[in-house]
Motif scaffolding. Structure first.
Motif, mmCIF file in Angstrom:
data_model
loop_
_atom_site.group_PDB
_atom_site.id
_atom_site.type_symbol
_atom_site.label_atom_id
_atom_site.label_comp_id
_atom_site.label_asym_id
_atom_site.label_seq_id
_atom_site.Cartn_x
_atom_site.Cartn_y
_atom_site.Cartn_z
ATOM 1 N N ILE A 86 30.483 46.089 44.902
ATOM 2 C CA ILE A 86 31.356 46.879 44.044
ATOM 3 C C ILE A 86 30.741 48.225 43.693
ATOM 4 N N THR A 103 36.485 52.035 49.253
ATOM 5 C CA THR A 103 37.627 51.344 48.663
ATOM 6 C C THR A 103 37.298 49.854 48.592
ATOM 7 N N PHE A 104 37.483 49.262 47.428
ATOM 8 C CA PHE A 104 37.183 47.836 47.237
ATOM 9 C C PHE A 104 38.466 47.091 46.911
ATOM 10 N N ASN A 105 38.703 45.983 47.645
ATOM 11 C CA ASN A 105 39.929 45.216 47.404
ATOM 12 C C ASN A 105 39.677 43.710 47.297
ATOM 13 N N TRP A 115 40.103 42.763 41.037
ATOM 14 C CA TRP A 115 39.268 43.927 41.315
ATOM 15 C C TRP A 115 39.743 45.202 40.628
ATOM 16 N N SER A 119 36.849 47.911 41.200
ATOM 17 C CA SER A 119 37.132 49.002 42.121
ATOM 18 C C SER A 119 36.736 50.360 41.535
ATOM 19 N N VAL A 139 38.109 50.373 53.429
ATOM 20 C CA VAL A 139 37.773 49.206 52.622
ATOM 21 C C VAL A 139 36.482 48.627 53.185
#
Length: 339
Positions: A86, A103-105, A115, A119, A139
């Motif tokens: 993260i 980009t974090f999903n 998230w 994020s 991502v």
């Protein structure tokens, strides 16, 4: 040009995130065990370099009681506690510090994951570190990449090319974005990760429990000696692939095999216990332990690889039960002007 220094380059500090109530640690006892485990890693790293722990609002006092007085605490809304994924990936041009905010999903929008807060942690940590923030539409997570500092990056097809993360992205597009952000020039794609990493809390194939650079031209690789485990054949194939590869400088890779612990299952599921998921800090190697007969041998391998560093083992079984290991909960900030 900005590039990601290798993990063995000097660090300014290590960033971590404190476990809070969530679906990963969904009972009081499990959360308490997780906090003990995270604290043990933080204290081990703090022997070698500064540590900053991001905690959820109102959780600093409890964290302080377990961490001791010399770990810096900052409060920010969190969903989970995997700072490698993260947090930002720090890069430098030799004079300036920057950070890639991927980009974090939620590791591919997994059903249990949340998230909304996590994020935003990459940009938050980047700001706290005084870094320029480089935002990426890819991502990706920090546990899904490993660099040698000389142009080579390890990736996994089921992560960056997985439809859960980057639908529609081609291999060429992923490589172009990775190289642009990390300053790399050659990607080595492993086909997939360890079997246990595709379970409920798995990442769907992070490379940092499979293979990692120990220095330019040298890779440590996970092997599973027991043919009863599904990773037995998988690991043989990955080791063979790595031995046939060259790095960005054209050097054939030397592969150091590190056998998995003897434990095959936990709670009826195949485990992905791996010594590869270690963390290099200034003068130290923080290495997973599993209460296993092979712990001592793994420590000897890493001591030989890093003769000028002190190897410290920390029990990582609680961390692995949550879906990762020591490398997954730490993120290095390089010392600008070094490495």
């Amino acid at each position: 040009m900005f590039r990601m220094p290798p993990e063995w380059a000097p660090h300014e500090r290590t960033w971590m995130a404190w476990p809070g109530p969530n679906l990963t640690f969904d009972d009081e006892a499990g959360l308490a065990q997780a906090r003990e485990a995270w604290a043990a890693v933080a204290r081990a790293v703090r022997r070698f370099e500064p540590v900053t722990m991001v905690t959820g609002p109102g959780q600093s006092a409890e964290a302080r009681a377990l961490l001791g007085p010399d770990v810096e605490l900052v409060e920010r809304d969190l969903d989970d506690a995997w700072m490698r994924d993260i947090g930002p990936t720090f890069v430098t041009d030799g004079e300036r510090l920057a950070a890639v905010d991927w980009t974090f999903n939620g590791w591919g929008a997994q059903s249990w994951a949340r998230w909304g807060h996590d994020s935003k942690i990459g940009a938050y940590v980047s700001d706290l570190a005084g870094a320029q923030t480089h935002t990426s539409e890819l991502v990706n997570e920090g546990g899904a990449i490993h660099v040698d500092g000389e142009g080579t990056v390890l990736l996994t097809e089921t992560v960056q090319l997985g439809p859960e993360r980057n639908p529609g992205w081609t291999r060429a597009q992923v490589e172009a974005e990775i190289h642009a952000r990390l300053g790399t020039t050659k990607a080595i794609w492993l086909p997939r990760g360890l079997s246990g990493d595709y379970g409920e809390f798995g990442t769907r194939g992070h490379v940092d429990i499979v293979a990692a650079f120990a220095r330019p031209g040298v890779v440590v690789a996970h092997t599973q000696p027991d043919p009863a485990h599904p990773d037995h054949e998988l690991c043989k194939g990955i080791v063979a692939q790595l031995r046939a590869e060259t790095d960005a400088k054209g050097r054939p890779l030397e592969v150091v095999e590190v056998p998995a612990p003897t434990t095959l299952k936990a709670d009826g599921e195949w485990v992905d216990y791996s010594y590869i998921n270690h963390y290099l800090c200034n003068g130290g190697v923080v290495l997973c332990a599993f209460g296993d007969p092979r712990d001592k041998g793994a420590a000897a391998v890493f001591q030989e690889l890093f003769p000028d560093r002190t190897v410290v083992q920390v029990d990582a079984r609680t961390i692995f039960a949550g879906g990762g290991g020591i490398h997954c909960i730490t993120q290095q900030q390089p010392l600008v002007g070094q490495g």
